[in-house]
Design a protein around this motif. Structure first.
Motif, PDB file in Angstrom:
ATOM      1  N   VAL A   1       0.722  -1.250  -0.142  1.00 34.88           N
ATOM      2  CA  VAL A   1       0.085   0.241  -0.068  1.00 34.88           C
ATOM      3  C   VAL A   1       0.841   1.168   0.108  1.00 34.88           C
ATOM      4  CG1 VAL A   1      -1.791   1.496   1.533  1.00 34.88           C
ATOM      5  CG2 VAL A   1      -2.087  -1.198   1.096  1.00 34.88           C
ATOM      6  N   THR A   2       2.029   1.308   0.645  1.00 34.87           N
ATOM      7  CA  THR A   2       2.853   2.372   0.996  1.00 34.87           C
ATOM      8  C   THR A   2       3.788   2.474  -0.278  1.00 34.87           C
ATOM      9  OG1 THR A   2       4.322   1.116   2.609  1.00 34.87           O
ATOM     10  CG2 THR A   2       2.611   2.700   3.510  1.00 34.87           C
ATOM     11  N   SER A   3       3.848   1.420  -1.010  1.00 35.72           N
ATOM     12  CA  SER A   3       4.732   1.581  -2.232  1.00 35.72           C
ATOM     13  C   SER A   3       4.022   1.659  -3.530  1.00 35.72           C
ATOM     14  CB  SER A   3       5.611   0.210  -2.294  1.00 35.72           C
ATOM     15  OG  SER A   3       6.123  -0.055  -1.019  1.00 35.72           O
ATOM     16  N   SER A   4       2.739   2.369  -3.351  1.00 30.71           N
ATOM     17  CA  SER A   4       2.132   2.506  -4.659  1.00 30.71           C
ATOM     18  C   SER A   4       2.776   3.378  -5.708  1.00 30.71           C
ATOM     19  CB  SER A   4       0.559   3.213  -4.351  1.00 30.71           C
ATOM     20  OG  SER A   4       0.967   4.244  -3.580  1.00 30.71           O
ATOM     21  N   ALA A   5       3.606   4.428  -5.384  1.00 28.07           N
ATOM     22  CA  ALA A   5       4.288   5.321  -6.236  1.00 28.07           C
ATOM     23  C   ALA A   5       5.223   4.293  -7.011  1.00 28.07           C
ATOM     24  CB  ALA A   5       4.620   6.417  -5.467  1.00 28.07           C
ATOM     25  N   GLU A   6       5.984   3.565  -6.234  1.00 30.47           N
ATOM     26  CA  GLU A   6       7.160   2.803  -6.757  1.00 30.47           C
ATOM     27  C   GLU A   6       6.781   1.545  -7.808  1.00 30.47           C
ATOM     28  OE1 GLU A   6       6.872   3.618  -3.676  1.00 30.47           O
ATOM     29  OE2 GLU A   6       8.391   5.025  -3.320  1.00 30.47           O
ATOM     30  N   ILE A   7       5.759   1.185  -7.361  1.00 35.65           N
ATOM     31  CA  ILE A   7       5.531  -0.234  -8.110  1.00 35.65           C
ATOM     32  C   ILE A   7       4.206   0.068  -9.139  1.00 35.65           C
ATOM     33  CG2 ILE A   7       4.732  -2.581  -7.866  1.00 35.65           C
ATOM     34  CD1 ILE A   7       5.509  -2.369  -5.200  1.00 35.65           C
ATOM     35  N   SER A   8       4.353  -0.404 -10.405  1.00 36.56           N
ATOM     36  CA  SER A   8       3.211  -0.276 -11.288  1.00 36.56           C
ATOM     37  C   SER A   8       1.940  -0.912 -10.728  1.00 36.56           C
ATOM     38  CB  SER A   8       3.699  -0.976 -12.576  1.00 36.56           C
ATOM     39  OG  SER A   8       3.656  -2.304 -12.669  1.00 36.56           O
ATOM     40  N   THR A   9       0.954  -0.294 -11.261  1.00 37.12           N
ATOM     41  CA  THR A   9      -0.312  -0.610 -10.586  1.00 37.12           C
ATOM     42  C   THR A   9      -0.689  -2.023 -11.038  1.00 37.12           C
ATOM     43  OG1 THR A   9      -1.326   1.766 -11.129  1.00 37.12           O
ATOM     44  CG2 THR A   9      -2.788  -0.177 -10.699  1.00 37.12           C
ATOM     45  N   GLU A  10      -0.451  -2.531 -12.115  1.00 37.39           N
ATOM     46  CA  GLU A  10      -0.580  -3.879 -12.367  1.00 37.39           C
ATOM     47  C   GLU A  10       0.182  -4.805 -11.703  1.00 37.39           C
ATOM     48  OE1 GLU A  10       1.344  -4.676 -16.232  1.00 37.39           O
ATOM     49  OE2 GLU A  10      -0.336  -6.257 -16.707  1.00 37.39           O
TER      50      GLU A  10
ATOM     51  N   ARG B   1      12.986  -7.658 -12.922  1.00 35.37           N
ATOM     52  CA  ARG B   1      12.472  -7.200 -11.901  1.00 35.37           C
ATOM     53  C   ARG B   1      11.029  -6.969 -12.080  1.00 35.37           C
ATOM     54  NH1 ARG B   1      13.586  -1.129 -10.589  1.00 35.37           N
ATOM     55  NH2 ARG B   1      15.438  -1.626  -9.688  1.00 35.37           N
ATOM     56  N   GLY B   2      10.134  -7.073 -11.108  1.00 35.21           N
ATOM     57  CA  GLY B   2       8.884  -6.699 -10.885  1.00 35.21           C
ATOM     58  C   GLY B   2       7.685  -7.202 -11.778  1.00 35.21           C
ATOM     59  N   ASP B   3       7.973  -8.534 -12.383  1.00 30.40           N
ATOM     60  CA  ASP B   3       6.862  -8.922 -13.415  1.00 30.40           C
ATOM     61  C   ASP B   3       5.837  -9.614 -12.565  1.00 30.40           C
ATOM     62  OD1 ASP B   3       8.761 -11.722 -14.523  1.00 30.40           O
ATOM     63  OD2 ASP B   3       7.914 -11.282 -12.598  1.00 30.40           O
ATOM     64  N   GLY B   4       5.817  -9.863 -10.999  1.00 31.39           N
ATOM     65  CA  GLY B   4       5.166 -10.366 -10.517  1.00 31.39           C
ATOM     66  C   GLY B   4       5.092 -11.683 -10.796  1.00 31.39           C
ATOM     67  N   GLU B   5       5.842 -12.447 -11.631  1.00 30.57           N
ATOM     68  CA  GLU B   5       5.548 -13.744 -11.874  1.00 30.57           C
ATOM     69  C   GLU B   5       6.716 -14.590 -11.490  1.00 30.57           C
ATOM     70  OE1 GLU B   5       2.135 -13.177 -13.121  1.00 30.57           O
ATOM     71  OE2 GLU B   5       2.966 -15.153 -13.409  1.00 30.57           O
ATOM     72  N   THR B   6       7.713 -14.087 -10.562  1.00 27.42           N
ATOM     73  CA  THR B   6       9.076 -14.882 -10.199  1.00 27.42           C
ATOM     74  C   THR B   6       8.301 -15.697  -9.288  1.00 27.42           C
ATOM     75  OG1 THR B   6       9.110 -13.062  -8.551  1.00 27.42           O
ATOM     76  CG2 THR B   6      10.556 -13.058 -10.529  1.00 27.42           C
TER      77      THR B   6
END
Lengths: 375, 172
Positions: free
Chosen positions: A245-254, A329-334
């Protein structure tokens, strides 16, 4: 024949008359029971090994003060010199200054622990100290008899203080305290396994039912109690959710939505756990834990993670300093593959104290290792 | 702290109590046996003697000579028993009569003890105790006098007469 001499010799045979072994033992047992049931009165000074005892009027005193002024006298001693209290710090049961350590020094420390979490952490540390003392006694072969009983009482009492303080603490602190209690019972009972009379009986402890259940289950089977697991997994999930929640600016919404969905599923699973059906509960918690592991793995690829060394939970991610290795990084599928270890230095503990530990975070497994939780 | 201190005192007192029992238990039992001529009763009075001795320890009363104190207590306990004995019925008295000692003792030794005890039972109680304390326990008249509340001189005179009476019993 000397009649006088024979007369006295005639009586000499009586010298061999003695109590029969059975009577001697029976009387001794009854005498000791009587002595224990009618203990010495206050203020009696007994000179061991002496044939003489004297009564001290008033009571045992320090600087001539009556017993009721003892705390005041001790306080005075602190003001005059910290020597006594300092000397008491390294004592173990059986030492003359041990009561000063447990009843005075630790009360002072407790007075400075403001708030339920701080108090719980202090009591947890004191519990660890009790175990160290027990270990010291054991290494000197003194963990038996009266000293053993005193040590056992001290550990039990400290367990109760820790459990009592933990009831008002936050979840993370409570989990750590509960684990420490379980560890204390297991370790102490292992130390005294040759003398079962000294073993701590869970039923005799004055602690809440959850803690009792946790200890019993832990003693019955090696894995950490399911209730403790549930709590720690919940803590882990909540921390991750807050972080997202607090990292909404750094992580893409998807990506964030995908990660949040996993955390929510994990949270739902763990909240739904029924402690009665233990096997099922463990499966459910493992499933939740795997999901959280995936989220953590993903997060640690995005930046340098700050981890609470007590609970093993990620409490912050510094997105400005990406990890040295791990480009995707950050594909959410790792998924569940061993990510390259992320070295995290750090960090500010929940109580504000700065830990300088360097932790190698193996993406989905070592978090559990740092918290000492084994599924 | 007060609790621990008291706990240690209790342990020290218990140790002193048991030491006294180990050291003087048999002597007190013999003294009681000679006075009451019944093993079971002598054991009871021995136990009662030590329980009263514990009372001294727990109260922290000054004790300068444990042995003397124990004999004094035993002597008084036996006197109390005699007082009670006068109150009991004839049947009861017959039941609490002379009895052989120590079933665990070999028969021949037991017979020898019983013979001596039987012989001296014909003497007055005062004679029996002074003979025992002098010739069996080896105590000096002064200490016996202190224990029994008499002067050393009285004890010496009583001992002299008691020895003569026993000799008469044995050699007449």
């Amino acid at each position: 024949m000397n009649e006088e001499k024979n007369t006295t010799e005639y009586l000499h045979s009586l010298k061999d008359i003695s109590l029969s072994e059975s009577s001697r033992a029976r009387i001794e047992k009854e005498l000791l029971a009587h002595a224990q049931f009618h203990p010495v009165r206050e203020g009696v000074r007994v000179a061991a090994g002496s044939r003489s005892i004297r009564q001290v009027q008033g009571s045992t005193s320090l600087f001539g003060l009556r017993l009721t002024f003892m705390p005041l006298a001790l306080l005075l001693a602190v003001f005059i010199s910290g020597g006594v209290t300092f000397a008491a710090q390294g004592t173990v049961p059986g030492d003359a200054l041990y009561p000063v350590k447990t009843e005075f020094n630790e009360s002072v420390r407790s007075a400075f622990a403001i708030g339920a979490n701080a108090e719980t952490r202090l009591q947890t540390k004191l519990l660890a100290e009790r175990l160290e003392e027990a270990g010291e006694l054991q290494s000197e072969n003194r963990l038996s008899g009266d000293i053993g009983v005193n040590m056992k009482t001290a550990v039990e009492s400290q367990i109760e203080s820790t459990a009592s303080a933990a009831t008002d603490a936050d979840t993370a602190t409570r989990v750590v305290a509960t684990e420490a209690i379980i560890n204390a019972v297991t370790t102490f009972n292992a130390m005294v396994e040759n003398d079962t009379s000294l073993a701590i009986a869970v039923d005799a402890l004055d602690v809440d039912t959850n803690t009792k259940t946790a200890i019993s289950t832990s003693l019955a089977s090696n894995p950490i109690d399911v209730a403790v697991l549930k709590n720690s997994t919940e803590t882990r999930a909540t921390a991750l959710k807050n972080l997202l929640v607090t990292s909404s600016a750094e992580i893409s919404t998807e990506v964030r939505t995908a990660l949040e969905a996993k955390v929510d599923t994990a949270l739902a699973l763990v909240t739904d756990v029924s402690l009665e059906a233990e096997a099922e509960a463990r499966t459910q918690i493992t499933e939740a834990s795997n999901l959280l592991g995936e989220v953590e793995a993903a997060l640690t690829t995005m930046g340098t993670a700050t981890i609470d060394t007590d609970t093993g939970t990620i409490i912050d991610i510094d997105f400005s300093t990406p990890p040295p290795a791990e480009p995707n990084r950050g594909d959410g599928e790792t998924q569940n593959q061993n990510q390259s270890d992320t070295t995290t230095t750090t960090d500010v503990d929940v109580d504000g104290s700065v830990d300088t530990d360097i932790i190698n975070v193996d993406a989905d497994a070592s978090l559990e290792a740092t918290s000492g939780i084994n599924l | 702290m007060a609790y621990v201190s008291r706990y240690m005192k209790q342990k020290e007192a218990e140790q002193q109590f048991l030491d006294a029992y180990h050291q003087f238990g048999d002597a007190i039992f013999r003294f009681c046996l000679v006075k009451v001529s019944n093993q079971e009763l002598a054991e009871d009075i021995t136990q009662e003697t030590f329980i009263k001795y514990w009372q001294y320890l727990r109260d922290g009363k000054e004790i300068t000579n444990t042995r003397s104190l124990l004999y004094t207590i035993a002597n008084n306990a036996a006197k109390d028993w005699y007082k009670k004995k006068k109150a009991v019925s004839l049947d009861d008295r017959m039941e609490v009569g002379k009895e052989p000692i120590a079933v665990e003792t070999p028969a021949e030794v037991q017979a020898a003890y019983n013979e001596v005890l039987d012989t001296i039972s014909e003497l007055e109680e005062g004679d029996r105790e002074v003979l025992l304390l002098t010739h069996v326990e080896g105590l000096p008249p002064r200490e016996i006098g202190e224990m029994l509340g008499e002067s050393a001189n009285t004890i010496s005179v009583r001992l002299n007469r008691a020895t003569k009476r026993l000799k008469k019993l044995l050699y007449v």
